[in-house]
Design an enzyme around this catalytic site. Structure first.
Site, PDB file in Angstrom:
ATOM      1  N   CYS A  33       4.037   0.963  -7.350  1.00  0.00           N
ATOM      2  CA  CYS A  33       4.700  -0.042  -6.670  1.00  0.00           C
ATOM      3  C   CYS A  33       4.462  -1.404  -7.289  1.00  0.00           C
ATOM      4  O   CYS A  33       5.027  -1.667  -8.547  1.00  0.00           O
ATOM      5  CB  CYS A  33       4.147  -0.355  -5.214  1.00  0.00           C
ATOM      6  SG  CYS A  33       5.341  -1.498  -4.267  1.00  0.00           S
ATOM      7  N   GLU A  68      -0.712   7.015  -2.207  1.00  0.00           N
ATOM      8  CA  GLU A  68      -2.252   6.892  -1.646  1.00  0.00           C
ATOM      9  C   GLU A  68      -2.255   6.507  -0.129  1.00  0.00           C
ATOM     10  O   GLU A  68      -3.332   6.514   0.518  1.00  0.00           O
ATOM     11  CB  GLU A  68      -2.944   5.818  -2.765  1.00  0.00           C
ATOM     12  CG  GLU A  68      -2.544   4.332  -2.189  1.00  0.00           C
ATOM     13  CD  GLU A  68      -1.104   3.789  -2.797  1.00  0.00           C
ATOM     14  OE1 GLU A  68      -0.435   4.737  -3.322  1.00  0.00           O
ATOM     15  OE2 GLU A  68      -1.057   2.558  -2.616  1.00  0.00           O
ATOM     16  N   HIS A  76       4.046   4.710  -2.493  1.00  0.00           N
ATOM     17  CA  HIS A  76       2.724   4.629  -2.430  1.00  0.00           C
ATOM     18  C   HIS A  76       2.230   6.076  -1.993  1.00  0.00           C
ATOM     19  O   HIS A  76       1.705   6.338  -0.825  1.00  0.00           O
ATOM     20  CB  HIS A  76       2.302   3.744  -1.330  1.00  0.00           C
ATOM     21  CG  HIS A  76       2.505   2.497  -1.623  1.00  0.00           C
ATOM     22  ND1 HIS A  76       1.469   1.434  -2.119  1.00  0.00           N
ATOM     23  CD2 HIS A  76       3.515   1.333  -1.494  1.00  0.00           C
ATOM     24  CE1 HIS A  76       2.052   0.123  -2.341  1.00  0.00           C
ATOM     25  NE2 HIS A  76       3.261   0.188  -1.925  1.00  0.00           N
TER      26      HIS A  76
HETATM   27  N1  GLN Z   1       6.755  -6.871  -3.681  1.00  0.00           N
HETATM   28  C1  GLN Z   1       5.562  -6.548  -4.325  1.00  0.00           C
HETATM   29  C2  GLN Z   1       5.903  -7.219  -5.941  1.00  0.00           C
HETATM   30  O1  GLN Z   1       6.860  -7.844  -6.151  1.00  0.00           O
HETATM   31  C3  GLN Z   1       5.259  -4.969  -4.651  1.00  0.00           C
HETATM   32  C4  GLN Z   1       4.900  -4.250  -3.314  1.00  0.00           C
HETATM   33  C5  GLN Z   1       3.805  -3.450  -3.110  1.00  0.00           C
HETATM   34  O2  GLN Z   1       3.258  -3.216  -4.159  1.00  0.00           O
HETATM   35  N2  GLN Z   1       3.747  -2.635  -1.923  1.00  0.00           N
HETATM   36  O3  GLN Z   1       4.960  -7.284  -6.553  1.00  0.00           O
END
Ligand code: GLN
Length: 191
Positions: free
Chosen positions: A79, A171, A169
């Site tokens: 992410c 995890e 994710h």
């Molecule tokens: N929206 C976050 C970003 O732009 C990422 C979201 C996440 O890691 N769950 O960094």
């Protein structure tokens, strides 16, 4: 095998639990001295990419980590971790480590659809649960970066040599197969 987990912000502890389940030793990276030990792989967790990018710079972790990845250290970004590794972010001026030949889109699913769970195919693994939280997706991959998973036509996982990224994710689920895939990447490097 020792895997370092970047623990400046975000969902890092869940990666430790997943590595524990795989009987892989891990440690938290919070400051420069933490990366002055020997380790075999690095996880960059989810969180807020701008905050993590800023902290990496302030703590003088930015250059050494970028260098380690360039030298071939296996790295797994989830992410926000994906955004830290992307060479380009379509809707953000700020780039971070920029070591991987992918173009990402930040908060790509909009505010309403920000978080959802789906089961989709991951190349080499099969169907797995994928949790998205204000997630990016990957617009395109370049050079030898390869697509490992798509959801509704959008790329959500990719690999390039020593680098693995997921927009979701793993995890946060009971499924440990993506971490196992990363551990295999580390093992192959040593064999
Ligand atoms: N929206 C976050 C970003 O732009 C990422 C979201 C996440 O890691 N769950 O960094």
């Amino acid at each position: 095998m020792r895997v370092g987990i970047l623990a400046l912000q975000g969902a890092f502890i869940e990666h430790k639990y997943t590595l524990d389940a795989l009987h892989i030793e891990s440690f938290e990276i919070r400051q420069k001295k933490d990366i002055q030990t020997e380790f075999d792989g690095l996880i960059i967790p989810g969180g807020e990419s701008t905050v993590m990018g800023k902290l990496l710079r302030e703590l003088k972790l930015f250059d050494p980590i970028k260098e380690l990845i360039a030298q071939g250290l296996p790295v797994f970004g989830t992410c926000a971790g994906l955004l830290l590794l992307a060479k380009d972010i379509e809707n953000d001026d700020k780039l971070h480590l920029a070591t991987m030949d992918i173009v990402a889109k930040r908060n790509a699913y909009g505010r309403q659809l920000g978080s959802f769970t789906i089961e989709e195919n991951f190349q080499g693994i099969g169907k797995i649960p994928m949790i998205f939280i204000r997630a990016p997706y990957i617009n395109s991959v370049q050079d030898d970066a390869e697509v490992l998973a798509t959801v509704n036509g959008k790329i959500v996982a990719a690999k390039q040599k020593n680098q693995l990224v997921t927009a979701f994710h793993p995890e946060l689920t009971q499924d440990i197969s993506v971490h196992k895939y990363f551990v295999e990447m580390i093992r192959r490097k040593h064999s």
